[in-house]
Design an enzyme around this catalytic site. Structure first.
Site, PDB file in Angstrom:
ATOM      1  N   GLU A  31       0.684  -0.991   0.266  1.00  0.00           N
ATOM      2  CA  GLU A  31       0.224  -0.149  -0.030  1.00  0.00           C
ATOM      3  C   GLU A  31       0.995   1.102  -0.142  1.00  0.00           C
ATOM      4  OE1 GLU A  31      -2.530   0.232   3.045  1.00  0.00           O
ATOM      5  OE2 GLU A  31      -3.549   2.313   2.765  1.00  0.00           O
ATOM      6  N   ARG A 258       5.978 -12.539   9.051  1.00  0.00           N
ATOM      7  CA  ARG A 258       6.845 -11.658   9.007  1.00  0.00           C
ATOM      8  C   ARG A 258       7.920 -11.214   9.567  1.00  0.00           C
ATOM      9  NH1 ARG A 258       2.541  -8.028   9.071  1.00  0.00           N
ATOM     10  NH2 ARG A 258       4.354  -5.773   8.783  1.00  0.00           N
ATOM     11  N   LYS A 268       4.711   1.059   9.105  1.00  0.00           N
ATOM     12  CA  LYS A 268       4.817   2.149   8.223  1.00  0.00           C
ATOM     13  C   LYS A 268       4.327   3.928   9.290  1.00  0.00           C
ATOM     14  CE  LYS A 268       3.098   0.269   4.699  1.00  0.00           C
ATOM     15  NZ  LYS A 268       1.879   0.058   3.142  1.00  0.00           N
TER      16      LYS A 268
HETATM   17  P1  ATP Z   1       3.453  -2.306   7.606  1.00  0.00           P
HETATM   18  O1  ATP Z   1       2.056  -2.923   8.703  1.00  0.00           O
HETATM   19  O2  ATP Z   1       4.621  -1.762   8.350  1.00  0.00           O
HETATM   20  O3  ATP Z   1       2.518  -0.488   7.432  1.00  0.00           O
HETATM   21  P2  ATP Z   1       2.113  -3.349   5.531  1.00  0.00           P
HETATM   22  O4  ATP Z   1       1.665  -4.731   6.481  1.00  0.00           O
HETATM   23  O5  ATP Z   1       1.083  -2.591   6.317  1.00  0.00           O
HETATM   24  O6  ATP Z   1       3.247  -3.064   6.856  1.00  0.00           O
HETATM   25  P3  ATP Z   1       2.410  -3.991   2.967  1.00  0.00           P
HETATM   26  O7  ATP Z   1       2.562  -2.310   1.680  1.00  0.00           O
HETATM   27  O8  ATP Z   1       0.240  -3.719   2.810  1.00  0.00           O
HETATM   28  O9  ATP Z   1       2.066  -3.124   4.780  1.00  0.00           O
HETATM   29  O10 ATP Z   1       2.719  -4.585   2.911  1.00  0.00           O
HETATM   30  C1  ATP Z   1       3.103  -5.366   1.226  1.00  0.00           C
HETATM   31  C2  ATP Z   1       3.771  -6.071   1.252  1.00  0.00           C
HETATM   32  O11 ATP Z   1       5.018  -6.456   2.348  1.00  0.00           O
HETATM   33  C3  ATP Z   1       2.146  -7.333   2.267  1.00  0.00           C
HETATM   34  O12 ATP Z   1       2.447  -8.334   0.800  1.00  0.00           O
HETATM   35  C4  ATP Z   1       3.390  -7.725   3.106  1.00  0.00           C
HETATM   36  O13 ATP Z   1       2.732  -8.783   3.705  1.00  0.00           O
HETATM   37  C5  ATP Z   1       4.478  -7.527   3.624  1.00  0.00           C
HETATM   38  N1  ATP Z   1       5.584  -6.923   4.004  1.00  0.00           N
HETATM   39  C6  ATP Z   1       4.968  -5.793   4.556  1.00  0.00           C
HETATM   40  N2  ATP Z   1       5.504  -6.192   6.451  1.00  0.00           N
HETATM   41  C7  ATP Z   1       6.043  -7.337   6.718  1.00  0.00           C
HETATM   42  C8  ATP Z   1       7.311  -7.541   7.328  1.00  0.00           C
HETATM   43  N3  ATP Z   1       7.635  -7.225   8.405  1.00  0.00           N
HETATM   44  N4  ATP Z   1       7.995  -9.163   7.061  1.00  0.00           N
HETATM   45  C9  ATP Z   1       7.598  -9.468   5.746  1.00  0.00           C
HETATM   46  N5  ATP Z   1       6.473  -8.870   4.650  1.00  0.00           N
HETATM   47  C10 ATP Z   1       6.444  -7.672   4.791  1.00  0.00           C
HETATM   48 MG    MG Z   2      -1.034  -2.660   5.274  1.00  0.00          MG
END
Ligand code: ATP
Ligand code: MG
Length: 749
Positions: A31, A258, A268
């Site tokens: 996102e 993760r 984020k």
């Molecule tokens: P955050 O919680 O840090 O904002 P998010 O999951 O909301 O992260 P996205 O932009 O939705 O972030 O994630 C993009 C991709 O990266 C998704 O497929 C997610 O599963 C993966 N991702 C995000 N954070 C991690 C992590 N800590 N380890 C592994 N993969 C991750």
């Molecule tokens: Mg997300």
């Protein structure tokens, strides 16, 4: 290198073999609401890596379904990150928003099938009607609406005739499903907000659960890889695709753990808070775990990819030690970058018996590095050395320059201190020294013995540079917020002195400053007028050292002193061990180095290994925790045995205890000498995975935090982590994090 396949690659191979999929298509679907971080690097490495390994392709898709938080600058940062890590997406960047018309058409189709309805309950009612884990929900009366009425209302929702929250579109599935996510999940909500790409065209936006599976399908994705929190969403994913009877092939969702890292925040939302609150200098601040931050600090993409490979892909969440990432960059740069001299805190030395000047030919690389290149080092009567490389009244074990003890100037001569010039307050202003003309490095016939070599620069030719010394951003191992920030995470040295070749010869951007660490010419602020260098990482794990020091402050000096600046070569036997540890057992070079050089440790390790074969985990515990004990006593005095350490590691490996609890068990073993199994039993430390035991605690945490519950329900999904953390805390870290995660999300939604 990757001799052990991860479980996702195993699935991909099976799907190819069985014909379930013809071509491997993956996607990285962030996102665009923040800069990507090291967790995203793991996901990027995985999605792009799998596509590459199986001759498929990977799409870069912006999951832009939330108009209020997204922005093009984040899109650019995401593209940069993927490219910098060395990957290329297929075709152009995709956007979920480009599929809005198609996704909308699928929603209409579901309505026509009687599988979706417009609900007009309030948000609170919707939650109430959903029931609980132990109680079935009840369906809204609006689920009775006719297909015509639903079509009409949904069309008007889209056109913007209703206010935010007045109606939603829901899938008609099962209000008593055991998986609470399946209790008529929301598919669309009304949002009167301008979208950064779609503008004001839409007043409704699809929810993740509806948009994601369809976007995957539209793009022909075969393997939709996501993190564990989405495990329960998989049923919706499958329901949507199956109910719409979409033509095969269709995508399948698979979940992995993760990445979580100590001393680091990785959401984020929290990173945005640091940036907006100006606790750091922008998204690419070298202290941030953003990819832009690592890039600016001087990390190489290779080191990050190696890290991602080392931590592997698992089905259970765990916490990675940030020092593992630091090992990876150190290990990568160790044999790659030139070694030069820079004095951070200069003190002048005048060599009284030296006349004139000369240039010393000095190699950039040590003998055991197969790289070539050298520079001319100017040497003269006036030089600068590091202030703390001289001590007038040294403690025992100080190996550098003192009034009685000569020292070698790296690549040059041995000098001895003759006189110390001080100001009226007794501060050392200058050292007057003499040098031994016969002692030149490489042709030393002086017969003088020194205990170490120090770095230096020639006064006339040295260049003044700014050096930014970074330390960990947080001082807490599990930081919660800004209260845990490390106040000393940035220290700027504005007038360090560096040897001239670094500036004029520009043989690289990354350097080892001898005895200081690895440094990188700051890509933003560096100029010829004001060269600026970022510290990437120190030569050793200073945090480990610091905490050890704190723990055993009054203890006797360590048994073995390592001479600063000189690496003692390994014996043949040590080299053989080192080779076995790195090549056969897969230990990282730092750990292997520590073990191979210490017979006590390696014996201990071998014995533990013969009791239980888990080399990496054993080596970690032995080089950290066991080694700390051995600094203070002989093996025979330890209260625990190698076999018992093996048992401890086994308890971690089979998930009886978490690695956090293992630390506690180890401390107890040190004190009481009790067997780990016994300690775990006596103290009731077994990991709790039974929902019946965990649920009451969750309920209590929810009851005690009404504000955060409200924020969560208002859409702040990121608070999930807060609740999970609280529950884990309340169980003293004993609850199985994965189970807690699942239960907490069920309770909150
Ligand atoms: P955050 O919680 O840090 O904002 P998010 O999951 O909301 O992260 P996205 O932009 O939705 O972030 O994630 C993009 C991709 O990266 C998704 O497929 C997610 O599963 C993966 N991702 C995000 N954070 C991690 C992590 N800590 N380890 C592994 N993969 C991750
Ligand atoms: Mg997300």
């Amino acid at each position: 290198m990757n001799e052990k396949k991860d479980f996702l690659r195993t699935i991909v191979e099976e799907d190819l073999k069985s014909g379930k999929c013809k071509e491997v298509v993956t996607r990285f679907p962030p996102e665009p609401n923040g800069f990507p971080h090291i967790g995203h690097a793991k996901s990027i490495a995985l999605n792009f890596g799998i596509a590459r390994d199986y001759n498929g392709h990977c799409n870069l898709r912006m999951d832009d379904t939330n108009p209020t938080t997204e922005d093009t600058k984040y899109v650019e940062a995401l593209k940069d990150a993927v490219h910098w890590l060395g990957f290329e997406w297929e075709g152009s960047v995709r956007y979920t928003s480009d599929y809005f018309p198609q996704i909308y058409a699928y929603a209409i189709q579901l309505i026509k099938m009687g599988k979706a309805y417009v609900d007009s309950l309030t948000e609170e009612e919707i939650r109430e009607y959903r029931g609980t884990v132990t109680q079935a929900g009840k369906r809204s009366k609006y689920a009775q609406r006719s297909i015509e009425e639903n079509l009409d209302l949904f069309e008007r929702m889209k056109r913007g005739e209703f206010k935010d929250g007045e109606h939603v579109l829901r899938a008609k599935i099962d209000m008593s499903a055991a998986n609470m996510k399946m209790r008529d999940p929301l598919m669309y909500r009304i949002r009167h907000a301008e979208h950064f790409r779609a503008g004001n065209e839409w007043a409704v936006y699809p929810m993740y659960d509806f948009a994601h599976c369809l976007s995957d399908y539209i793009e022909g994705v075969s393997h939709s890889i996501c993190t564990l929190e989405f495990e329960n969403n998989r049923d919706i994913y499958d329901w949507v695709l199956e109910t719409l009877e979409l033509e095969p092939p269709r995508p399948y969702q698979h979940e992995f753990a993760r990445l979580g890292m100590n001393y680091t925040v990785m959401s984020k939302r929290k990173l945005l808070e640091l940036v907006e609150g100006k606790y750091v200098n922008g998204w690419d601040d070298p202290r941030l775990p953003t990819i832009a931050g690592y890039k600016r600090r001087g990390y190489t993409p290779e080191s990050i990819l190696t890290f991602c490979e080392q931590i592997g892909v698992a089905k259970a969440n765990s916490m990675v030690d940030v020092s593992q990432l630091e090992f990876c960059i150190r290990d990568d740069l160790n044999t790659k970058v030139p070694r030069v001299m820079c004095v951070l805190d200069p003190i002048k030395v005048t060599i009284e018996n030296y006349e004139g000047s000369e240039e010393i030919d000095a190699s950039y690389y040590p003998h055991d590095v197969p790289k070539e290149g050298s520079r001319k080092l100017p040497f003269s009567r006036e030089i600068y050395i590091e202030r703390n490389d001289f001590m007038e009244n040294p403690p025992k074990g100080y190996f550098r320059l003192t009034p009685e003890q000569p020292v070698r100037l790296k690549h040059a001569y041995i000098i001895a201190c003759k006189e110390v010039v001080k100001d009226e307050n007794g501060n050392v202003l200058e050292i007057k020294a003499t040098y031994y003309p016969e002692s030149k490095s490489g042709s030393d016939t002086s017969g003088i013995k020194v205990k170490s070599a120090i770095h230096w620069v020639s006064a006339a030719e040295a260049k003044e540079v700014e050096v930014r010394l970074y330390d960990r951003l947080y001082s807490a191992e599990a930081p919660e917020g800004i209260e845990d920030l490390n106040p000393d995470s940035l220290h700027i040295v504005s007038n360090a002195l560096i040897e001239p070749a670094v500036i004029t010869q520009k043989c690289d951007e990354r350097f080892q400053f001898e005895r200081q660490g690895y440094f990188y010419a700051d890509p933003v602020d560096y100029s010829d007028e004001k060269p600026v260098f970022n510290k990437i990482v120190g030569l050793k794990d200073s945090w480990n050292k610091k905490s050890k020091k704190a723990e055993q402050a009054p203890k006797a000096p360590a048994k073995k002193e390592q001479i600063d600046g000189e690496v003692v070569p390994m014996t043949e036997a040590q080299e053989a061990l080192y080779a076995k540890y790195t090549n056969t057992l897969g230990l990282n070079t730092e750990v292997a180095n520590t073990l191979a050089r210490d017979a006590q440790l390696s014996d201990f390790f071998e014995e533990a290994l013969s009791a239980y074969n888990s080399p990496v985990n054993l080596a970690n515990i032995i080089t950290n925790d066991v080694a700390r004990e051995l600094k203070q006593m002989e093996v025979s005095a330890l209260k625990f045995t190698a076999k018992e350490i093996a048992s401890l590691v086994k308890l971690i490996d089979d998930a009886t205890i978490s690695s956090k609890i293992a630390k506690q068990v180890f401390e107890e073993m040190v004190k009481s000498g009790e067997r780990p199994e016994q300690i775990v039993e006596d103290k009731g430390l077994v990991q709790i995975s039974d929902p019946a035991q965990i649920l009451p605690i969750i309920e209590e945490v929810i009851a005690n935090n009404p504000d955060n519950v409200a924020k969560f329900k208002a859409g702040n999904n990121k608070l999930l982590g807060f609740f999970v953390g609280q529950v884990l805390k309340a169980t003293g870290g004993k609850a199985n994090p994965q189970v807690v995660n699942e239960l907490v999300s069920n309770q909150l939604y």
